[in-house]
Design a protein around this motif. Structure first.
Motif, PDB file in Angstrom:
ATOM      1  N   ASN A  46      30.304  59.658 -18.158  1.00 18.33           N
ATOM      2  CA  ASN A  46      29.187  58.712 -18.144  1.00 18.33           C
ATOM      3  C   ASN A  46      29.651  57.328 -17.682  1.00 18.33           C
ATOM      4  O   ASN A  46      28.942  56.340 -17.831  1.00 18.33           O
ATOM      5  N   ARG A  47      30.863  57.284 -17.131  1.00 19.42           N
ATOM      6  CA  ARG A  47      31.364  56.013 -16.608  1.00 19.42           C
ATOM      7  C   ARG A  47      32.409  56.326 -15.544  1.00 19.42           C
ATOM      8  O   ARG A  47      33.198  57.259 -15.706  1.00 19.42           O
ATOM      9  N   LYS A  48      32.401  55.520 -14.474  1.00 15.50           N
ATOM     10  CA  LYS A  48      33.378  55.707 -13.400  1.00 15.50           C
ATOM     11  C   LYS A  48      34.101  54.399 -13.160  1.00 15.50           C
ATOM     12  O   LYS A  48      33.462  53.358 -12.955  1.00 15.50           O
ATOM     13  N   ILE A  49      35.413  54.470 -13.169  1.00 16.40           N
ATOM     14  CA  ILE A  49      36.223  53.276 -12.914  1.00 16.40           C
ATOM     15  C   ILE A  49      37.082  53.544 -11.690  1.00 16.40           C
ATOM     16  O   ILE A  49      37.770  54.574 -11.623  1.00 16.40           O
ATOM     17  N   TYR A  50      37.025  52.626 -10.723  1.00 16.57           N
ATOM     18  CA  TYR A  50      37.881  52.737  -9.544  1.00 16.57           C
ATOM     19  C   TYR A  50      38.937  51.654  -9.598  1.00 16.57           C
ATOM     20  O   TYR A  50      38.621  50.488  -9.834  1.00 16.57           O
ATOM     21  N   MET A  51      40.170  52.048  -9.371  1.00 13.50           N
ATOM     22  CA  MET A  51      41.256  51.065  -9.301  1.00 13.50           C
ATOM     23  C   MET A  51      41.832  51.038  -7.898  1.00 13.50           C
ATOM     24  O   MET A  51      41.861  52.049  -7.210  1.00 13.50           O
ATOM     25  N   ASP A  52      42.279  49.875  -7.497  1.00  7.64           N
ATOM     26  CA  ASP A  52      43.026  49.747  -6.244  1.00  7.64           C
ATOM     27  C   ASP A  52      43.929  48.532  -6.362  1.00  7.64           C
ATOM     28  O   ASP A  52      43.525  47.503  -6.913  1.00  7.64           O
ATOM     29  N   LEU A  53      45.149  48.672  -5.877  1.00  5.73           N
ATOM     30  CA  LEU A  53      46.111  47.563  -5.883  1.00  5.73           C
ATOM     31  C   LEU A  53      46.209  46.890  -7.248  1.00  5.73           C
ATOM     32  O   LEU A  53      46.262  45.668  -7.347  1.00  5.73           O
ATOM     33  N   GLY A  54      46.205  47.702  -8.298  1.00  5.63           N
ATOM     34  CA  GLY A  54      46.418  47.171  -9.642  1.00  5.63           C
ATOM     35  C   GLY A  54      45.212  46.516 -10.289  1.00  5.63           C
ATOM     36  O   GLY A  54      45.308  45.963 -11.369  1.00  5.63           O
ATOM     37  N   LYS A  55      44.053  46.584  -9.602  1.00  5.92           N
ATOM     38  CA  LYS A  55      42.843  45.957 -10.156  1.00  5.92           C
ATOM     39  C   LYS A  55      41.747  47.003 -10.347  1.00  5.92           C
ATOM     40  O   LYS A  55      41.711  48.001  -9.636  1.00  5.92           O
ATOM     41  N   VAL A  56      40.866  46.700 -11.309  1.00  3.27           N
ATOM     42  CA  VAL A  56      39.645  47.499 -11.418  1.00  3.27           C
ATOM     43  C   VAL A  56      38.692  46.948 -10.368  1.00  3.27           C
ATOM     44  O   VAL A  56      38.306  45.779 -10.427  1.00  3.27           O
ATOM     45  N   VAL A  57      38.340  47.763  -9.381  1.00 10.11           N
ATOM     46  CA  VAL A  57      37.487  47.258  -8.305  1.00 10.11           C
ATOM     47  C   VAL A  57      36.033  47.698  -8.468  1.00 10.11           C
ATOM     48  O   VAL A  57      35.143  47.125  -7.855  1.00 10.11           O
ATOM     49  N   GLU A  58      35.803  48.738  -9.286  1.00  9.08           N
ATOM     50  CA  GLU A  58      34.432  49.159  -9.560  1.00  9.08           C
ATOM     51  C   GLU A  58      34.395  49.754 -10.945  1.00  9.08           C
ATOM     52  O   GLU A  58      35.328  50.459 -11.342  1.00  9.08           O
ATOM     53  N   ASP A  59      33.336  49.455 -11.683  1.00 12.89           N
ATOM     54  CA  ASP A  59      33.214  49.983 -13.044  1.00 12.89           C
ATOM     55  C   ASP A  59      31.740  50.222 -13.275  1.00 12.89           C
ATOM     56  O   ASP A  59      30.967  49.277 -13.413  1.00 12.89           O
ATOM     57  N   GLU A  60      31.371  51.476 -13.256  1.00 10.40           N
ATOM     58  CA  GLU A  60      29.944  51.822 -13.229  1.00 10.40           C
ATOM     59  C   GLU A  60      29.608  52.777 -14.387  1.00 10.40           C
ATOM     60  O   GLU A  60      30.237  53.820 -14.524  1.00 10.40           O
ATOM     61  N   ARG A  61      28.637  52.371 -15.205  1.00  9.08           N
ATOM     62  CA  ARG A  61      28.173  53.288 -16.257  1.00  9.08           C
ATOM     63  C   ARG A  61      26.989  54.078 -15.727  1.00  9.08           C
ATOM     64  O   ARG A  61      26.132  53.527 -15.047  1.00  9.08           O
ATOM     65  N   ILE A  62      26.985  55.384 -15.985  1.00  9.78           N
ATOM     66  CA  ILE A  62      25.924  56.235 -15.399  1.00  9.78           C
ATOM     67  C   ILE A  62      25.222  57.048 -16.491  1.00  9.78           C
ATOM     68  O   ILE A  62      25.680  57.150 -17.582  1.00  9.78           O
TER      69      ILE A  62
END
Ligand SMILES: Nc1ncnc2c1ncn2[C@@H]1O[C@H](COP(=O)(O)OP(=O)(O)OP(=O)(O)O)[C@@H](O)[C@H]1O
Ligand SMILES: [Mg+2]
Length: 214
Positions: A198-214
């Motif tokens: 129910n949640r998607k987290i995308y990381m890139d280069l050591g950062k959270v770049v997207e954090d979406e609750r669904i």
């Protein structure tokens, strides 16, 4: 209820920022897919939550505890399935005894969870853990993790070694967990966990770049 609070977490390896100011809360009931390219920092972040590293900045709390200073308390709360199985020399039987003593997870429960993925533990009790096949190791680690009934489950690419049938069985077991918990699935195959999260987290280069609750 928050099980994980991470604020401004920064971790460097040999000068390079592998985690760069990561701020993230995880609540009980959240089932999270964590994604991102190789080297993005996903494994490092979960290892930091488990207290493997001293941070270069920021702070992490797990159920209010400091993962480095109160490691035992923190590890009580979390079941972690690592990306690569550890080179355990204990026999399967010794491992089950050790797990039962150290975590309270009942052997019978571990055996029944393994059976649900068609791993017959009784057949392999004498073998050292490291001599099991890759998929068998993974199944046993999953069975232990599920039998512990932890508040936070962390799976670092848990299905990489599982055959398609075992994957289905694993997801079935997750769906049948009947207590309040949070999970993190690190994965490169969102389609596999999509129905569970129910949640998607995308990381890139050591950062959270997207954090979406669904
Ligand atoms: N103990 C370590 N010492 C030095 N560098 C490390 C260490 N652990 C991780 N790194 C580096 O940190 C970066 C992030 O690694 P990490 O394992 O967190 O990536 P990941 O997002 O899990 O990638 P993958 O999808 O390949 O598993 C990489 O550049 C890696 O080489
Ligand atoms: Mg990784």
């Amino acid at each position: 209820m928050k099980i994980v609070e991470a604020k401004g977490v920064t971790k460097r390896f040999m000068g390079a920022k592998v985690l760069d100011d990561v701020t993230l809360d995880i609540k009980i009931g959240e089932q999270i897919a964590m994604m991102g390219p190789n080297g993005a920092g996903k494994t490092t972040l979960v290892r930091a939550i488990l207290g493997f590293y001293h941070l270069d900045g920021g702070r992490i709390r797990v159920d209010g505890y400091n993962p480095v200073k109160e490691r035992v308390k923190v590890l009580e709360k979390i079941s972690f399935i690592p990306q690569l199985p550890p080179p355990v020399k204990l026999s399967v039987s010794e491992l089950l005894t050790f797990v039962q003593r150290s975590t309270g997870a009942r052997k019978e429960r571990i055996i029944s969870q393994a059976e649900a993925m068609e791993l017959d533990i009784e057949k392999h009790v004498e073998k050292p853990f490291f001599k099991l096949s890759g998929g068998m190791k993974q199944k046993l680690l999953i069975a232990i993790a599920l039998a512990r009934r932890s508040r936070l489950l962390v799976f670092d690419e848990p299905t990489a070694n599982l055959d398609p049938k075992a994957r289905e069985q694993f997801y079935g077991l997750l769906e049948s967990l009947d207590y309040e918990h949070a999970s993190i699935f690190i994965t490169h195959r969102l389609e596999e966990v999509e129905g569970l999260v129910n949640r998607k987290i995308y990381m890139d280069l050591g950062k959270v770049v997207e954090d979406e609750r669904i």
